[in-house]
Write a protein that holds these residues in place. Structure first.
Motif, mmCIF file in Angstrom:
data_model
loop_
_atom_site.group_PDB
_atom_site.id
_atom_site.type_symbol
_atom_site.label_atom_id
_atom_site.label_comp_id
_atom_site.label_asym_id
_atom_site.label_seq_id
_atom_site.Cartn_x
_atom_site.Cartn_y
_atom_site.Cartn_z
ATOM 1 N N LEU A 86 35.093 44.623 45.419
ATOM 2 C CA LEU A 86 35.302 45.523 44.272
ATOM 3 C C LEU A 86 36.682 46.184 44.351
ATOM 4 C CD1 LEU A 86 31.832 47.348 43.932
ATOM 5 C CD2 LEU A 86 32.646 45.319 42.715
ATOM 6 N N GLY A 127 39.283 44.906 45.702
ATOM 7 C CA GLY A 127 40.222 43.858 45.301
ATOM 8 C C GLY A 127 40.306 43.721 43.789
ATOM 9 N N LEU A 128 39.155 43.847 43.124
ATOM 10 C CA LEU A 128 39.124 43.744 41.657
ATOM 11 C C LEU A 128 40.008 44.812 41.010
ATOM 12 C CD1 LEU A 128 35.423 43.097 40.538
ATOM 13 C CD2 LEU A 128 37.380 41.587 40.273
ATOM 14 N N VAL A 129 40.204 45.936 41.724
ATOM 15 C CA VAL A 129 41.061 47.004 41.198
ATOM 16 C C VAL A 129 42.511 46.817 41.673
ATOM 17 C CG1 VAL A 129 41.402 49.498 41.046
ATOM 18 C CG2 VAL A 129 39.090 48.570 41.191
ATOM 19 N N ILE A 130 42.669 46.473 42.965
ATOM 20 C CA ILE A 130 44.024 46.315 43.528
ATOM 21 C C ILE A 130 44.775 45.170 42.842
ATOM 22 C CG2 ILE A 130 45.356 45.682 45.590
ATOM 23 C CD1 ILE A 130 43.315 46.926 47.300
ATOM 24 N N GLY A 131 44.081 44.065 42.574
ATOM 25 C CA GLY A 131 44.714 42.897 41.952
ATOM 26 C C GLY A 131 45.416 43.275 40.651
ATOM 27 N N PRO A 132 44.656 43.838 39.689
ATOM 28 C CA PRO A 132 45.295 44.270 38.440
ATOM 29 C C PRO A 132 46.385 45.321 38.659
ATOM 30 C CG PRO A 132 42.931 44.126 38.134
ATOM 31 C CD PRO A 132 43.191 43.887 39.598
ATOM 32 N N LEU A 133 46.153 46.275 39.582
ATOM 33 C CA LEU A 133 47.177 47.302 39.849
ATOM 34 C C LEU A 133 48.486 46.649 40.265
ATOM 35 C CD1 LEU A 133 45.616 50.308 41.846
ATOM 36 C CD2 LEU A 133 46.750 50.346 39.614
#
Lengths: 134, 141
Positions: free
Chosen positions: B54, B56-62
């Motif tokens: 989860l 990663g799901l936020v860090i990726g877009p960031l």
């Protein structure tokens, strides 16, 4: 340790894919579900692209018992339809259509610092917990 | 066709597919986000891994927003009532139905799972009906 690292890495790649696909924008999802007016078929290409990559890979790996890191391959065992999958999926579709968010984009949109998606995620967690009573 | 972006959609889809492959190849688990979300917050099994996914799901877009100059579009209803009802139904429905767009739609169809194919058709149909009804009330054009 490396299993945790690969979980993080998989999440990062998934999140980048979601953003590039445009699916982190609820308007795109609503556009896909709006088949009678200004239909936007992009979502089919997102799912299709992902399936195109995973389907052949899964076919090659499906007889393996363990993953590359030695974990047991974990697949759903149920094969037949039941009431729960039909009612559950119907309810999910209604929620999805109401605002255009499903779980992946809802989590990824935390990166956009929109308070409204945090409210969605809290409501989603309440829904997850409520499932125990059905 | 309105707003149609097949190339970026396909590119994003292929990247998502690579993530699903990597996750399955290393952990032996299917990347269904509703399950990962529910297990991360309500179960002890693989808790850290699920939380990291989860994250990663936020860090990726960031990271992507940080590195790319492309404008980020995010258009959503401003009705808190709709948001709360929708979030609740998505949480309840995906757990009762055992998956969402990723678990049933991507992983399940790739496995030719009959349950997942039916589930995917079902949530697309109820989603289409929901959007159609909202449009009759002037919500969404």
């Amino acid at each position: 340790m490396s299993e945790k690292l690969f979980s993080l890495l998989s999440g990062i790649i998934f999140g980048v894919g979601l953003v590039i696909s445009g699916m982190t924008n609820p308007e795109k999802v609503i556009g896909f579900l709006s088949i009678t007016h200004n239909w936007d078929a992009s979502l089919i290409f997102v799912m299709g692209g992902a399936i195109l990559v995973f389907a052949p890979f899964f076919y090659l790996m499906k007889n393996k018992e363990t993953s590359s890191l030695g974990f047991k391959i974990n697949l759903p065992q149920k094969k037949d339809l039941d009431k729960k999958i039909l009612i559950g999926s119907s309810l999910f579709g209604v929620g999805w259509g109401l605002v255009g968010l499903c779980p992946g984009p809802a989590v990824s949109s935390i990166a956009l610092f929109q308070p409204i998606t945090l409210i969605f995620l809290i409501a989603m967690l309440v829904g997850v917990l409520a499932n125990k009573y059905f | 066709m309105y707003n149609f972006t097949p190339y970026s959609a396909l590119t994003g889809g292929i990247i998502i597919g690579c993530s699903v492959v990597l996750y399955f190849y290393t952990t032996g688990r299917l990347a269904g986000i509703s399950g990962i979300f529910a297990n991360a917050l309500t179960s002890k099994t693989n808790k850290t891994s699920n939380l990291l996914f989860l994250l990663g799901l936020v860090i990726g877009p960031l990271g992507y927003f940080f590195l790319s100059s492309a404008p980020v579009k995010f258009e959503i209803t401003n009705s808190y009532i709709l948001i709360i009802i929708a979030g609740f139904l998505v949480g309840l429905g995906t757990r009762m139905g055992g998956g969402c767009t990723s678990g049933h739609g991507i992983c399940g169809i790739s496995r030719f799972s009959f349950r997942s194919i039916v589930a995917t058709i079902t949530f697309i149909i109820t989603g289409v009906i929901t959007v159609f009804i909202l449009q009759q009330f002037g919500i969404y054009l």
